[in-house]
Design a protein around this motif. Structure first.
Motif, PDB file in Angstrom:
ATOM      1  N   THR A  39      57.087  52.214  49.131  1.00 10.91           N
ATOM      2  CA  THR A  39      56.635  52.295  47.737  1.00 10.91           C
ATOM      3  C   THR A  39      55.843  51.040  47.382  1.00 10.91           C
ATOM      4  OG1 THR A  39      58.436  53.704  47.039  1.00 10.91           O
ATOM      5  CG2 THR A  39      57.448  52.327  45.342  1.00 10.91           C
ATOM      6  N   VAL A  40      56.366  49.901  47.823  1.00  4.29           N
ATOM      7  CA  VAL A  40      55.696  48.638  47.522  1.00  4.29           C
ATOM      8  C   VAL A  40      54.468  48.474  48.411  1.00  4.29           C
ATOM      9  CG1 VAL A  40      55.967  46.137  47.467  1.00  4.29           C
ATOM     10  CG2 VAL A  40      57.859  47.608  46.763  1.00  4.29           C
ATOM     11  N   VAL A  44      52.440  49.570  45.381  1.00  2.65           N
ATOM     12  CA  VAL A  44      52.279  48.379  44.540  1.00  2.65           C
ATOM     13  C   VAL A  44      51.154  47.477  45.048  1.00  2.65           C
ATOM     14  CG1 VAL A  44      53.406  46.274  43.722  1.00  2.65           C
ATOM     15  CG2 VAL A  44      54.682  48.421  43.797  1.00  2.65           C
ATOM     16  N   ILE A  45      51.139  47.194  46.360  1.00  2.00           N
ATOM     17  CA  ILE A  45      50.191  46.191  46.880  1.00  2.00           C
ATOM     18  C   ILE A  45      48.725  46.624  46.692  1.00  2.00           C
ATOM     19  CG2 ILE A  45      49.442  44.922  48.955  1.00  2.00           C
ATOM     20  CD1 ILE A  45      52.431  44.936  49.820  1.00  2.00           C
ATOM     21  N   ALA A 216      53.059  36.379  40.765  1.00  2.00           N
ATOM     22  CA  ALA A 216      54.512  36.286  40.871  1.00  2.00           C
ATOM     23  C   ALA A 216      55.188  37.553  40.347  1.00  2.00           C
ATOM     24  CB  ALA A 216      55.015  35.057  40.102  1.00  2.00           C
ATOM     25  N   VAL A 217      54.660  38.105  39.247  1.00  2.00           N
ATOM     26  CA  VAL A 217      55.261  39.335  38.705  1.00  2.00           C
ATOM     27  C   VAL A 217      55.120  40.469  39.717  1.00  2.00           C
ATOM     28  CG1 VAL A 217      55.107  41.093  36.902  1.00  2.00           C
ATOM     29  CG2 VAL A 217      54.890  38.694  36.299  1.00  2.00           C
ATOM     30  N   VAL A 218      53.951  40.575  40.336  1.00  2.00           N
ATOM     31  CA  VAL A 218      53.736  41.619  41.347  1.00  2.00           C
ATOM     32  C   VAL A 218      54.720  41.424  42.507  1.00  2.00           C
ATOM     33  CG1 VAL A 218      52.105  42.556  43.024  1.00  2.00           C
ATOM     34  CG2 VAL A 218      51.312  41.900  40.751  1.00  2.00           C
ATOM     35  N   ALA A 219      54.873  40.163  42.945  1.00  2.00           N
ATOM     36  CA  ALA A 219      55.759  39.898  44.076  1.00  2.00           C
ATOM     37  C   ALA A 219      57.220  40.192  43.719  1.00  2.00           C
ATOM     38  CB  ALA A 219      55.604  38.444  44.524  1.00  2.00           C
ATOM     39  N   VAL A 220      57.636  39.771  42.528  1.00  2.00           N
ATOM     40  CA  VAL A 220      59.027  40.029  42.120  1.00  2.00           C
ATOM     41  C   VAL A 220      59.275  41.535  42.055  1.00  2.00           C
ATOM     42  CG1 VAL A 220      60.667  39.873  40.195  1.00  2.00           C
ATOM     43  CG2 VAL A 220      59.412  37.850  40.918  1.00  2.00           C
ATOM     44  N   ASP A 372      48.198  53.347  34.618  1.00  2.00           N
ATOM     45  CA  ASP A 372      48.838  53.177  33.306  1.00  2.00           C
ATOM     46  C   ASP A 372      50.329  53.516  33.293  1.00  2.00           C
ATOM     47  OD1 ASP A 372      46.278  52.626  32.669  1.00  2.00           O
ATOM     48  OD2 ASP A 372      46.128  53.972  30.953  1.00  2.00           O
ATOM     49  N   LEU A 373      50.768  54.318  34.246  1.00  2.00           N
ATOM     50  CA  LEU A 373      52.208  54.639  34.277  1.00  2.00           C
ATOM     51  C   LEU A 373      52.898  53.857  35.396  1.00  2.00           C
ATOM     52  CD1 LEU A 373      54.676  56.197  33.364  1.00  2.00           C
ATOM     53  CD2 LEU A 373      53.869  58.201  34.594  1.00  2.00           C
ATOM     54  N   PHE A 374      52.452  54.079  36.623  1.00  2.00           N
ATOM     55  CA  PHE A 374      53.107  53.430  37.766  1.00  2.00           C
ATOM     56  C   PHE A 374      52.990  51.906  37.691  1.00  2.00           C
ATOM     57  CE2 PHE A 374      52.539  51.870  42.254  1.00  2.00           C
ATOM     58  CZ  PHE A 374      53.870  51.920  42.607  1.00  2.00           C
ATOM     59  N   PHE A 375      51.754  51.414  37.561  1.00  2.00           N
ATOM     60  CA  PHE A 375      51.580  49.965  37.648  1.00  2.00           C
ATOM     61  C   PHE A 375      51.980  49.260  36.352  1.00  2.00           C
ATOM     62  CE2 PHE A 375      49.216  45.952  38.274  1.00  2.00           C
ATOM     63  CZ  PHE A 375      49.780  45.595  39.483  1.00  2.00           C
ATOM     64  N   TRP A 376      51.615  49.810  35.221  1.00  2.04           N
ATOM     65  CA  TRP A 376      51.965  49.161  33.947  1.00  2.04           C
ATOM     66  C   TRP A 376      53.479  49.091  33.751  1.00  2.04           C
ATOM     67  CZ3 TRP A 376      48.327  50.577  29.281  1.00  2.04           C
ATOM     68  CH2 TRP A 376      47.018  50.160  29.575  1.00  2.04           C
TER      69      TRP A 376
END
Lengths: 498, 220
Positions: A39-40, A44-45, A216-220, A372-376
């Motif tokens: 998933t990440v 996310v990446i 940092a927020v993305v990594a956390v 707007d949903l997944f990333f936000w």
């Protein structure tokens, strides 16, 4: 119980119970199952590369792993001295105070709920594109998101141990695929040159110091789940060793896998092109590392199951919080009741209702689900977790300030103080650059509304905590004890927070 | 052997664990209503409660202790008492609940078989273990009415009835028990439990905490 057992030697009860408890592998499995690596790595990446336009993501994973390891030092130390250590609000209640604990509980609920609901924004498009490519079915993303929602709702109402087993199998396959894609990507660097630029600390502040807060927020967000080991503290064979070892091992493993995968993406696409390539390919940025063969196909299928597993894992975390808070009468008592097969149906259904409402609103609004949903909501959930980590670090310091309980200065003061300062600093930077994090202009309503929603929830929590303190002192006294609230007793090691 | 088989009666065996076992399983098929660990913890609570009601053990803040070594008539109760007496450490009720929970369902089912309430049936699928089914569905349903005695505000609850209803709700049978009760049954149950001696109250709370902890850790 046999006659032989009846004539058992003294002390055998404790030994028999110890045999049933969990070792490091079982706790680690539980933690990593909720982390959902693909998933990440695929979700996310690439979205982070695209949305933030920053390339320091691999370095951010490594730096955040170190900061979280410093945080974990005090966190696992306090775990040994409190009950219900699987929940952040228990730490805050016992360290800072019960009123702040209610506030932390609601912030945690919001954070995990954001993380869970956000996943439908990636699940829908992933399933829609797979179905269109392989089955010739062309349905909108929200139709597939609703299918996933329905399955998660049903699984949430079935036996919970089945879901744990399924998560474990998926995890093993996901890690294998991410590592294979990473190795393949690093073996085929853009221009034939293996660049280490994205691993350099300089990449963390490439677009100014505030960049670090965003990264940092993305990594956390990638690490969320590592904090779950203390959930099993009471079940662990040796809580002094099992929980810390599982936590540090999980942190190390996640850091290497994510830093490696994000580095491989930058190497394969070229550091200067990775942002543009991510915008074009999305999750395909990972799937393309190993070519377009069987590995890519397996990765695309597993991406869906990984998203599904993560949505289910966070669904479980949310109902666990609601159930514990319902048992403590902080939330309505109905949330703390179980139906047949000991399933907390009310808590599970409330989270399902939240998911349904969000999917419907995004479908009607026609908003892009991936960004707007997944990333936000995902990054906002990660931001909430950073707030809780910072608050928990302060709670650890306050808890041990009253009684060191045999813990050394590094564990009870220095490490948590360092963690509190670093995490609070990250939170401030993130708020200041929330627009960059979301990929919108600084004045966009989302850039202030999402972080401000935590402030609103925190204030509501403080208010409710004060009401409980004056009107329902018995509920207030047992706050933070989770399952043990019913006994109305603090353990001998329990804290004396106000 | 006398040649006379024990027969199930509506009045039950008079033992708490037997009633809870029947309450936690379907009165015809014997299918459990709860997860195995929750049933085990609930039955462990009733086994300890049987000894408490018979004044054989006490629960103190520092653990479970034997109050009398006079052997109970029932073999299973005797074995539990033997364990408490022979244990070197004074263990908290929670440890005893978790320890007894491992074998309580099998032990109580065997006791119910000897009393004529259960019989072993072949498993529906060959790879499954043998299952226990009630001999008489009316007798298997009867414990529900006994537990209800604690939910009726017009009749004072007996300690046995309140302990049964309290432990049943503690291990997760509230949703089975309360819909059959009169309006305000939940309040009535809370009140009946409050009237119990402190040791039994503590045991019920510890049972609920152990089951809740199992639910929270996904180990039910």
């Amino acid at each position: 119980m046999s006659r032989q057992q009846a004539r058992t030697r003294p002390g055998s009860v404790s030994r028999a119970l110890a045999r049933d408890r969990l070792g490091v592998p079982a706790v680690l499995f539980f933690v990593l199952a909720g982390v959902a690596p693909l998933t990440v790595a695929a979700g996310v990446i690439p979205t982070a590369y695209q949305t933030t336009g920053l390339t320091g993501i691999p370095a951010a994973f490594l730096v955040i792993a170190v900061i979280l390891a410093i945080f974990a030092t005090g966190y696992v130390a306090m775990t040994r001295h409190i009950t219900n250590s699987g929940a952040f609000y228990a730490f805050v209640s016992r360290g800072i105070g019960r009123t702040a604990g209610v506030s932390a509980a609601l912030v945690a609920l919001q954070s995990y709920s954001f993380l869970q609901v956000g996943l439908y924004g990636a699940l829908g498009p992933a399933a829609a594109s797979e179905a269109a490519a392989h089955l010739g079915i062309h349905e909108p993303w929200w139709a597939w998101a609703l299918v996933a929602w329905a399955v998660i709702t049903v699984l949430g109402l079935l036996r919970v141990d089945i879901t744990g087993w399924v998560l474990g199998v998926l995890l093993t396959a996901e890690i294998t695929v991410v590592v294979a894609e990473t190795v393949s990507g690093l073996a085929h660097p853009a221009g034939g040159h293996l660049s280490f630029a994205t691993l350099s600390p300089a990449s963390l502040t490439s677009a100014g110091f505030g960049t670090f807060g965003v990264l940092a927020v993305v990594a956390v967000l990638g690490f969320v789940g590592f904090e779950q080991a203390p959930v099993l503290a009471e079940e662990a064979k040796n809580p002094r060793r099992t929980i810390p070892v599982a936590t540090y091992f999980a942190l190390g493993m996640i850091a290497i896998v994510y830093a490696g995968a994000s580095w491989a993406m930058a190497v394969h696409a070229g550091t200067g092109h990775v942002v543009a390539t991510a915008a074009q390919q999305g999750p395909g940025l990972l799937f393309g590392l190993g070519g377009s063969g069987a590995l890519s196909q397996a990765a695309q299928l597993l991406f869906m199951t990984s998203l599904f597993a993560a949505a289910l894992a966070f669904h479980n975390v949310v109902w666990r919080y609601m159930f514990a808070l319902g048992r403590e009468n902080v939330l309505p008592a109905a949330l703390g009741r179980t139906g047949g097969n000991n399933i907390p149906k009310a808590a599970s259904l409330v989270q399902s209702a939240t998911g349904l409402a969000v999917i419907v609103v995004y479908a009607i609004g026609g908003w892009p689900p991936m960004a707007d949903l997944f990333f936000w909501l995902g990054t906002s959930g990660g931001f909430g977790i950073i707030l809780l980590l910072a608050l928990t670090s302060v709670a650890v310091i306050a808890f041990f300030a009253r009684d060191p309980r045999g813990e050394n200065a590094w564990r009870r003061l220095i490490a948590p103080a360092l963690a509190a300062v670093l995490l609070a600093g990250i939170a401030v930077l993130a708020v200041l650059h929330y627009g960059t994090l979301l990929g919108v202009s600084a004045g966009d309503p989302a850039a202030w509304a999402l972080p401000a929603s935590y402030a609103v929830v925190a204030v509501i929590g403080l208010g409710w905590g004060l009401i409980l303190r004056t009107r329902r002192p018995r509920v207030y006294a047992a706050l933070g004890l989770g399952a043990h609230a019913v006994t109305g007793q603090l353990t001998p090691a329990a804290g004396e927070a106000a | 052997m006398t040649g006379r088989e024990p027969r199930a009666r509506l009045g039950g065996t008079g033992r708490l664990a037997d009633d809870l076992y029947l309450l936690a399983h379907h009165d015809v098929t014997g299918r459990p209503y709860l997860q195995p660990r929750a049933i085990g913890i609930g039955l462990a609570g009733t086994l300890l409660a049987e000894l408490m009601l018979a004044d054989r053990i006490c629960i103190w803040p520092d653990g479970v202790v034997a109050a009398s070594r006079t052997p109970p008539e029932d073999g299973l109760a005797l074995r539990v008492l033997d364990l408490v007496v022979s244990e070197r450490e004074r263990l908290p009720a929670r440890d005893w609940l978790l320890f007894l929970a491992r074998t309580a369902a099998q032990d109580v089912a065997q006791r119910l078989e000897q009393s004529g309430y259960l019989t072993q049936a072949s498993p529906r699928r060959p790879w499954r273990a043998e299952r226990w089914v009630p001999v008489d569905s009316d007798c298997a349903f009867a414990p529900l009415t006994r537990a209800q005695s604690a939910l009726n505000p017009s009749r004072p609850a007996t300690a046995q009835g309140a302990a049964l209803a309290g432990l049943a709700a503690a291990c997760g049978l509230g949703s089975r028990l309360l819909p059959y009760g009169p309006p305000g049954a939940r309040r009535c149950l809370d009140e009946a439990v409050r009237q119990l001696p402190s040791g039994l109250r503590d045991l019920i709370a510890q049972t609920q905490a152990a089951v809740d902890a199992a639910v929270l850790t996904h180990r039910v």
